[in-house]
Every structure is written in C-alpha cells, then in structure tokens.
Design a protein around this motif. Structure first.
Motif, PDB file in Angstrom:
ATOM      1  N   UNK A  98      37.177  33.548  47.448  1.00 53.12           N
ATOM      2  CA  UNK A  98      37.980  34.126  46.372  1.00 53.12           C
ATOM      3  C   UNK A  98      37.540  35.549  46.058  1.00 53.12           C
ATOM      4  N   UNK A  99      38.417  36.293  45.412  1.00 52.14           N
ATOM      5  CA  UNK A  99      38.064  37.612  44.893  1.00 52.14           C
ATOM      6  C   UNK A  99      38.362  37.615  43.396  1.00 52.14           C
ATOM      7  N   UNK A 100      37.641  38.476  42.672  1.00 55.61           N
ATOM      8  CA  UNK A 100      37.774  38.542  41.217  1.00 55.61           C
ATOM      9  C   UNK A 100      38.009  39.982  40.797  1.00 55.61           C
ATOM     10  N   UNK A 101      38.952  40.159  39.870  1.00 59.74           N
ATOM     11  CA  UNK A 101      39.180  41.473  39.260  1.00 59.74           C
ATOM     12  C   UNK A 101      39.774  41.257  37.876  1.00 59.74           C
ATOM     13  N   UNK A 102      39.255  41.984  36.913  1.00 61.10           N
ATOM     14  CA  UNK A 102      39.807  41.963  35.569  1.00 61.10           C
ATOM     15  C   UNK A 102      39.827  40.590  34.923  1.00 61.10           C
ATOM     16  N   UNK A 103      38.822  39.784  35.178  1.00 62.93           N
ATOM     17  CA  UNK A 103      38.754  38.459  34.566  1.00 62.93           C
ATOM     18  C   UNK A 103      39.654  37.417  35.213  1.00 62.93           C
ATOM     19  N   UNK A 104      40.172  37.729  36.394  1.00 66.59           N
ATOM     20  CA  UNK A 104      41.023  36.778  37.109  1.00 66.59           C
ATOM     21  C   UNK A 104      40.494  36.538  38.512  1.00 66.59           C
ATOM     22  N   UNK A 105      40.546  35.284  38.916  1.00 67.94           N
ATOM     23  CA  UNK A 105      40.110  34.869  40.243  1.00 67.94           C
ATOM     24  C   UNK A 105      41.353  34.643  41.095  1.00 67.94           C
TER      25      UNK A 105
END
Length: 78
Positions: free
Chosen positions: A15-22
């Motif tokens: 997974x990748x995460x950005x801005x509090x979202x997975x």
C-alpha cells in the motif's frame, strides 16, 4: 492493532499512504482508499483485472495504478 480492514480478496501489493489515506488493491480487482486513523473506507473502485504486487505510485495529486495490461492515472480526492 489499531484497526483492521477486510478486502474482497487477498492483497499482494504494497500500500501507499498520502494525506491520511491508504491506497491498496486486492487480487479480485478492487482498489481501496482507506482512512489511516480508523480504517474507515472512503472509496472502493472495481477494475477489470486483479491487482498484483505492483504498488501504486503517487506524484503530486495523481495516483498511477497498473491493472493487467493497463496503466491508470487517477486524481486523488476525485
């Protein structure tokens, strides 16, 4: 364990995460956007083919996904 999220099929991609979202896809072909704080589903998008081990890549506000023989560019938050 802070939270758990169940997918329609096994997950092989990182997974990748950005801005509090997975962001992650499963082997059924569903791509998920999940809240990193509580595991709440924001969005589940079905694709034609299963996702494999190729992780998504985020550049700016666009996430790039490989699904089968296709590459998709999806605007984040759209």
């Amino acid at each position: 364990i802070r939270w758990a999220f169940h997918t329609a099929g096994p997950v092989k991609m990182s997974p990748v995460v950005k801005g509090g979202r997975l962001y992650v896809g499963d082997t059924v072909g569903v791509f998920y956007e999940v809240d990193t704080q509580n595991g709440r589903l924001f969005r589940a998008t079905p694709f034609k083919k299963p996702f494999t081990t190729t992780p998504p890549v985020i550049v700016g506000q666009t996430i790039f996904l490989v699904n089968g023989e296709s590459v998709y560019a999806v605007e984040l938050g759209a």
